[in-house]
Design a protein around this motif. Structure first.
Motif, PDB file in Angstrom:
ATOM      1  N   ASP A  87      16.190  -9.955  -3.595  1.00 44.47           N
ATOM      2  CA  ASP A  87      16.971 -10.447  -2.452  1.00 44.47           C
ATOM      3  C   ASP A  87      16.094 -10.778  -1.251  1.00 44.47           C
ATOM      4  O   ASP A  87      16.592 -11.276  -0.235  1.00 44.47           O
ATOM      5  N   SER A  88      14.795 -10.511  -1.359  1.00 45.49           N
ATOM      6  CA  SER A  88      13.886 -10.711  -0.237  1.00 45.49           C
ATOM      7  C   SER A  88      13.682 -12.188   0.062  1.00 45.49           C
ATOM      8  O   SER A  88      13.727 -13.040  -0.834  1.00 45.49           O
ATOM      9  N   TYR A  89      13.430 -12.475   1.325  1.00 41.21           N
ATOM     10  CA  TYR A  89      13.113 -13.846   1.749  1.00 41.21           C
ATOM     11  C   TYR A  89      11.838 -14.344   1.070  1.00 41.21           C
ATOM     12  O   TYR A  89      11.676 -15.537   0.817  1.00 41.21           O
ATOM     13  N   TYR A  90      10.911 -13.401   0.773  1.00 43.89           N
ATOM     14  CA  TYR A  90       9.599 -13.787   0.252  1.00 43.89           C
ATOM     15  C   TYR A  90       9.581 -13.985  -1.258  1.00 43.89           C
ATOM     16  O   TYR A  90       8.584 -14.464  -1.797  1.00 43.89           O
ATOM     17  N   PHE A 277       1.088  -9.788  -2.028  1.00 41.87           N
ATOM     18  CA  PHE A 277       2.307  -9.171  -1.500  1.00 41.87           C
ATOM     19  C   PHE A 277       2.330  -7.685  -1.855  1.00 41.87           C
ATOM     20  O   PHE A 277       2.670  -6.832  -1.018  1.00 41.87           O
ATOM     21  N   VAL A 278       1.964  -7.362  -3.085  1.00 39.78           N
ATOM     22  CA  VAL A 278       1.892  -5.952  -3.504  1.00 39.78           C
ATOM     23  C   VAL A 278       0.842  -5.210  -2.689  1.00 39.78           C
ATOM     24  O   VAL A 278       1.051  -4.070  -2.273  1.00 39.78           O
ATOM     25  N   TYR A 279      -0.291  -5.846  -2.437  1.00 35.23           N
ATOM     26  CA  TYR A 279      -1.359  -5.226  -1.643  1.00 35.23           C
ATOM     27  C   TYR A 279      -0.879  -4.889  -0.240  1.00 35.23           C
ATOM     28  O   TYR A 279      -1.102  -3.776   0.256  1.00 35.23           O
ATOM     29  N   LYS A 281       2.281  -4.558   0.876  1.00 31.47           N
ATOM     30  CA  LYS A 281       3.363  -3.584   0.872  1.00 31.47           C
ATOM     31  C   LYS A 281       2.878  -2.187   0.494  1.00 31.47           C
ATOM     32  O   LYS A 281       3.328  -1.187   1.056  1.00 31.47           O
ATOM     33  N   GLY A 282       1.963  -2.118  -0.480  1.00 32.11           N
ATOM     34  CA  GLY A 282       1.536  -0.812  -0.970  1.00 32.11           C
ATOM     35  C   GLY A 282       0.466  -0.151  -0.140  1.00 32.11           C
ATOM     36  O   GLY A 282       0.572   1.035   0.189  1.00 32.11           O
ATOM     37  N   LEU A 283      -0.582  -0.897   0.244  1.00 32.27           N
ATOM     38  CA  LEU A 283      -1.726  -0.298   0.919  1.00 32.27           C
ATOM     39  C   LEU A 283      -1.685  -0.435   2.433  1.00 32.27           C
ATOM     40  O   LEU A 283      -2.279   0.381   3.138  1.00 32.27           O
ATOM     41  N   GLN A 284      -1.005  -1.443   2.950  1.00 27.99           N
ATOM     42  CA  GLN A 284      -0.943  -1.620   4.396  1.00 27.99           C
ATOM     43  C   GLN A 284       0.338  -1.041   4.995  1.00 27.99           C
ATOM     44  O   GLN A 284       0.300  -0.488   6.092  1.00 27.99           O
ATOM     45  N   GLU A 285       1.449  -1.164   4.274  1.00 25.03           N
ATOM     46  CA  GLU A 285       2.718  -0.643   4.781  1.00 25.03           C
ATOM     47  C   GLU A 285       3.122   0.666   4.098  1.00 25.03           C
ATOM     48  O   GLU A 285       4.154   1.238   4.441  1.00 25.03           O
ATOM     49  N   PHE A 286       2.326   1.143   3.139  1.00 28.15           N
ATOM     50  CA  PHE A 286       2.555   2.422   2.452  1.00 28.15           C
ATOM     51  C   PHE A 286       3.927   2.493   1.781  1.00 28.15           C
ATOM     52  O   PHE A 286       4.519   3.569   1.688  1.00 28.15           O
ATOM     53  N   ASN A 287       4.423   1.358   1.322  1.00 29.04           N
ATOM     54  CA  ASN A 287       5.703   1.326   0.603  1.00 29.04           C
ATOM     55  C   ASN A 287       5.385   1.308  -0.890  1.00 29.04           C
ATOM     56  O   ASN A 287       5.507   0.299  -1.572  1.00 29.04           O
ATOM     57  N   TRP A 288       5.002   2.483  -1.405  1.00 27.96           N
ATOM     58  CA  TRP A 288       4.468   2.558  -2.762  1.00 27.96           C
ATOM     59  C   TRP A 288       5.515   2.212  -3.818  1.00 27.96           C
ATOM     60  O   TRP A 288       5.219   1.529  -4.792  1.00 27.96           O
TER      61      TRP A 288
END
Length: 322
Positions: A87-90, A277-279, A281-288
């Motif tokens: 559902d994401s815009y991206y 995008f995974v990089y 979200k996972g490493l910069q925003e800590f949304n593992w």
């Protein structure tokens, strides 16, 4: 007297012998070939530790992972993160960018090593062919950071590329600031860096072709072009098919390292792919958990593409990976 093959084997089996269990067969094979097992064991351990054990961590894609609670202690949320990604815009933007970069690399990058190998194969001088091979596969060993630094420097408004554009009457501009320039620059630099290295396996396959086939083609009046079409290409067809299947199987696996080193916010609309995008979200925003869900989706699609490409190859050419 007619005796079935299975019955005949039973008659030939020595008296008192019994069917061996799988464990007994493995033990006997180990005792017979243990040096080979020792040689291959580091590779098996590597894949076990770094490729199979981490699969266990993929379950955090279905959880709200909290490091203090651990993987098993984190609460289950089902397909929440997958739904959020779809559902994401991206979602459509990064999927489109990934496919555009991968398909462009496949169309232009995959045939390049084949063409280079064919050209080198036709060179009569061994000294010159070795020189060309060395010259073309050397960029493979250049650090990716150095390559990306060269691309950035060469494509700046005062770089060598813009100097040539200016000499031809064009307007100088920093090329990496324009979204439409990213894919061509990425693909061209990828071909330059990998074309020589990729040609090695095709040259090895050409070396295994029986020279008598070329002699027979020459006697039949075939020139070098016809020999290439009817002898060389069929001789390396199996290698081409296997590498093409592997390439299709990784069509969504565009590496994030090179893109991160090249892109900037001005060109996100064409350069942002699933891996970057995974990089973020996972490493910069800590949304593992969310990044794991995206990565699991990516791996699943690649697996299905690999199986599908192999199935199509088996149907058409009766050859494949398995």
């Amino acid at each position: 007297m007619n005796v079935s093959s299975s019955r005949w084997q039973e008659l030939e089996r020595p008296a008192g012998s019994e069917r061996e269990s799988l464990g007994q067969k493995l033990r006997k094979d180990w005792l017979r070939h243990y040096p080979l097992y020792l040689i291959v064991s580091p590779v098996l351990i590597y894949y076990l530790v770094f490729h199979y054990v981490p699969i266990y961590g993929a379950i955090i894609a279905f959880k709200d992972y909290v490091p203090t609670k651990g993987i098993l202690g984190s609460p289950w949320v089902g397909f929440k993160h997958f739904q959020a990604f779809f559902d994401s815009y991206y979602f459509w933007r990064i999927l489109k960018n990934t496919l555009v970069i991968s398909l462009t690399s496949l169309v232009f990058g995959f045939p390049a090593p084949i063409l280079l190998a064919l050209l080198i194969h036709e060179v009569k001088s061994r000294l010159f062919s070795r020189f060309v091979q060395t010259l073309t596969y050397m960029p493979h060993f250049v650090s990716l950071v150095v390559v990306c630094g060269l691309i950035i420097d060469f494509t700046m408004d005062n770089g060598i590329v813009n100097s040539v554009i200016g000499m031809l009457g064009g307007e100088k501009a920093t090329l990496l600031n324009y979204p439409s320039n990213f894919v061509p620059l990425y693909v061209i630099s990828e071909i330059w860096q990998e074309v020589g290295w990729g040609s090695i396996i095709y040259l090895a396959a050409m070396g295994s072709i029986d020279p008598q086939l070329y002699e027979a083609a020459t006697i039949d009046g075939a020139n070098r072009w016809k020999q290439t079409l009817h002898v060389t290409l069929p001789g390396i067809a199996a290698t081409i098919i296997i590498l093409l299947i592997l390439k299709v199987g990784g069509i969504l696996s565009v590496g994030y390292e090179k893109i991160i080193l090249l892109y900037n916010p001005a060109i996100y609309e064409t350069s942002d792919v699933i891996s970057t995008f995974v990089y973020r979200k996972g490493l910069q925003e800590f949304n593992w958990s969310f990044s794991s869900a995206v990565g699991l989706f990516n791996s699943t699609i690649n697996f299905l593409l690999l199986v599908g490409a192999n199935w199509v190859s088996k149907k058409i050419n009766n050859s494949g990976l398995w």
